[in-house]
Design an enzyme around this catalytic site. Structure first.
Site, PDB file in Angstrom:
ATOM      1  N   GLY A  74       0.820  -1.207   0.000  1.00 53.15           N
ATOM      2  CA  GLY A  74       0.000   0.000   0.000  1.00 53.15           C
ATOM      3  C   GLY A  74       0.849   1.250   0.000  1.00 53.15           C
ATOM      4  N   PHE A  96       2.931   9.152   4.410  1.00 50.37           N
ATOM      5  CA  PHE A  96       4.319   9.263   4.846  1.00 50.37           C
ATOM      6  C   PHE A  96       5.228   8.189   4.281  1.00 50.37           C
ATOM      7  CE2 PHE A  96       1.920  11.523   8.059  1.00 50.37           C
ATOM      8  CZ  PHE A  96       2.635  12.703   8.156  1.00 50.37           C
ATOM      9  N   GLY A  97       4.690   7.287   3.467  1.00 51.30           N
ATOM     10  CA  GLY A  97       5.573   6.281   2.910  1.00 51.30           C
ATOM     11  C   GLY A  97       4.836   5.152   2.235  1.00 51.30           C
ATOM     12  N   LYS A 144       7.676  -0.406   6.137  1.00 53.44           N
ATOM     13  CA  LYS A 144       7.219   0.912   5.716  1.00 53.44           C
ATOM     14  C   LYS A 144       8.438   1.777   5.411  1.00 53.44           C
ATOM     15  CE  LYS A 144       4.151   4.649   7.307  1.00 53.44           C
ATOM     16  NZ  LYS A 144       3.327   5.105   8.451  1.00 53.44           N
ATOM     17  N   ASP A 151      -5.048   9.288  15.840  1.00 49.97           N
ATOM     18  CA  ASP A 151      -5.425   8.928  14.472  1.00 49.97           C
ATOM     19  C   ASP A 151      -6.096   7.556  14.441  1.00 49.97           C
ATOM     20  OD1 ASP A 151      -5.705   9.548  11.804  1.00 49.97           O
ATOM     21  OD2 ASP A 151      -3.712   8.868  11.222  1.00 49.97           O
TER      22      ASP A 151
END
Length: 613
Positions: free
Chosen positions: A308, A312-313, A329, A426
């Site tokens: 995915g 941010f990465g 990631k 979040d």
């Protein structure tokens, strides 16, 4: 951009200048301080690389009996290792002593601390395991057929059998131990003690860290070894005139050297990389595995399997062995200034909980940064609550209830189960990962914030999180202070999306008059009507209704009206019906007559923000 080799060269220059500065200070102050230290300042070592030994520790056979504090005796073995002996007949090798934080790091001589745990009695010593989160464990002997790497103690397991450490917090239904043999119970220990890493022990008496932090030395007051009261003493004494000379030389040298070092740093240092490296240096005691970028390429097979893409990465699938898969990631170097990396490593490296994703390792190789997590083969919860193909992706209401309760327990642990309260900021379906048995794992701590457990509010410069899940007080302090109740609001929105997310529709000109989904749910429940969603059995309808009502409690407009996560867990676990909350939408126009399915509020990612405090 300046290359890494040039950075290291510049850093080396600055380091040499700093060393020269301290040599100068030593030469200036040597005549003043010589002979004044005596026993209080002397430091001994076992070998050239052993940790320095000073009060409250005493090196047996080399220092007088009255030099150290009772219970702090150390010795040197034949290999010049520093040895600490603990009750009962447990010997560890000392690798590091931090006198400012009063923490000592030890390892087992044979590389297997768990082998000695059954005879270790820390209650009879001056030390205890560092860290607040500890659990009772039971050890089981299992056959290879019951292979379970998650609970396995590697150094005690062999090809013919495996030894598992099962926490008292674990559910027996989730652990395959029906054919295993129980060995013995262990007292509360930190989970990481079962891994091949140093063990951190701390001591509280005698209290000396305040002396160390002031650059002074600690000793027993009046040399009374029957009491624990200590005092701070200066390293040496000198006359007033000598002090003035030394102070003048020190200040002049200091100003000169600082000016030179500052100029070099201004020219060569990349602020982001410097901040990350300093953080990792302080982080050594906690350390998940640190990988090089070459390791990351090997683990991901040169980034072959992409899972995915995020703000941010990019996330890739990787494997550490033929049986252990991970998610890697790769962080965008252009995003933020390193806070997300520090938040993730600093937060996840401190905790281990069944409903929080585990950080296996990290990479900080030059400007390249990556995070390595345990792999969740079923992806995120988002895949199962917003899919148009609900027949194939719907998990069933009992499973959704289990996921909701597990996520709630995970957030409650972050709020109350750690040394410091962790605010996630979040919480959303994208950040709830599902393992092979659909056990949920809270992930993505890039926007998280640590605060004291007794801190009632935190300071933010602006809103952080994802639109649609952000609490009102994060936008405007008119609703109250930002606190752990902000995560409660986000969890409530997640619950409501679990209840009806599959039937949410996009906002178009044709349906722009439709009502907001949570308000639509509240109006139906308030009128005693059924929630108009897919249910097959009466028990499914009860589960959906409970999830919806708990969600409405969590999204109350003012934080003071929301329950804590502990209260949320109790509501989700309770057998009785949960009463309806006050109307969180009472200030809006009435929509009781509207029964059309509402649209979700638009969502967009917000960038990481810097903190004022």
């Amino acid at each position: 951009m300046i290359s890494c080799s040039r950075c290291r060269e510049k850093l080396s220059i600055s380091s040499e200048m700093t060393i020269s500065f301290f040599i100068l200070l030593f030469m200036v102050g040597f005549k003043v301080n010589i002979g004044a230290c005596q026993n209080e300042c002397s430091e001994l070592r076992c070998g050239d690389f052993g940790p320095p030994i000073k009060f409250p520790f005493r090196l047996k056979d080399k220092q007088p009996d009255n030099y150290g504090y009772p219970g702090f005796d150390l010795s040197c073995n034949g290999s010049n290792n520093t040895v600490l002996e603990l009750p009962i007949s447990v010997k560890f090798i000392v690798t590091h002593i931090n006198y400012k934080s009063q923490v000592i790091e030890v390892v087992d001589p044979d590389g297997c601390v768990p082998r000695q745990l059954h005879k270790l009695n820390l209650s009879a010593s001056a030390f205890q395991f560092k860290g607040r989160y500890q659990s009772d464990y039971t050890l089981f002997n299992c056959s290879p057929a019951d292979r379970n790497l998650y609970y396995q103690i590697p150094c005690l397991s062999e090809t013919s059998h495996q030894i598992l450490a099962i926490s008292s917090r674990s559910s027996i239904d989730e652990v395959p131990i029906s054919s295993c043999t129980k060995l013995y119970n262990l007292p509360p220990v930190p989970y990481r003690i079962f891994e091949s890493e140093p063990v951190s022990l701390e001591w509280f008496k005698p209290e000396c860290k305040h002396c160390e932090r002031k650059g002074r030395k600690c000793k027993l007051k009046n040399n009374n070894h029957t009491e624990s009261e200590t005092e701070c003493v200066n390293v040496g004494k000198q006359g007033a005139s000598t002090k003035l000379v030394v102070v003048g030389v020190i200040l002049g040298s200091f100003v000169f050297v600082v000016a030179l070092v500052s100029l070099h740093r201004l020219y060569t240092f990349d602020r982001k990389q410097t901040m990350i490296e300093e953080f990792l240096e302080n982080y050594r005691a906690l350390k998940p595995t640190r990988y090089s970028y070459a390791d990351i390429k090997r683990i991901t097979n040169t980034f072959r399997d992409k899972l995915g893409q995020g703000t941010f990465g990019t996330v890739y699938k990787g494997k550490l062995s033929n049986e252990i898969f991970v998610a890697v990631k790769i962080l965008n170097n252009s995003k933020g200034n390193g806070e997300e990396f520090i938040n993730e490593v600093g937060t996840l490296g401190r905790i281990h909980y069944v409903n929080v994703v585990r950080l296996v390792g990290y990479c900080a190789d030059g400007f390249r940064r990556a995070l390595v997590y345990e792999f969740a083969p079923n992806g995120s919860l988002q895949n199962f609550i917003t899919s148009a193909d609900s027949n194939n992706h719907f998990l069933g209401w009992e499973k959704l209830q289990y996921i909701a309760l597990s996520v709630a327990k995970g957030i409650e642990y972050l709020h109350n189960g750690c040394d410091q309260r962790i605010l996630h900021f979040d919480i959303k379906p994208h950040n709830v990962l599902l393992d092979e048995t659909f056990n949920p794992k809270i992930s993505d701590f890039g926007l998280s914030k640590l605060c004291a457990n007794d801190q009632s509010a935190v300071s933010l410069t602006t809103a952080r999180g994802t639109m649609g899940y952000i609490a009102p007080e994060v936008f405007s302090r008119n609703f109250g202070n930002v606190s752990y109740k902000s995560d409660v609001y986000s969890f409530g929105m997640l619950l409501l999306e679990m209840v009806g997310g599959r039937k949410n529709v996009q906002v178009t000109e044709a349906n722009s008059s439709q009502v907001y989904f949570p308000e639509w749910i509240y109006n139906l429940l308030d009128q005693g009507e059924d929630i108009r969603i897919h249910v097959e059995q009466e028990i499914d309808a009860k589960i959906a209704k409970k999830l919806a009502i708990v969600g409405l409690w969590c999204i109350q407009w003012y934080p003071v009206d929301r329950p804590s996560m502990k209260g949320v867990v109790q509501m989700l676990e309770g057998e009785e019906n949960v009463r309806m909350p006050p109307n969180p939408f009472s200030s809006t126009a009435s929509t009781r007559d509207s029964v059309a399915m509402p649209a979700k509020r638009p969502r967009q990612e917000l960038p990481v923000i810097s903190e004022l405090d």
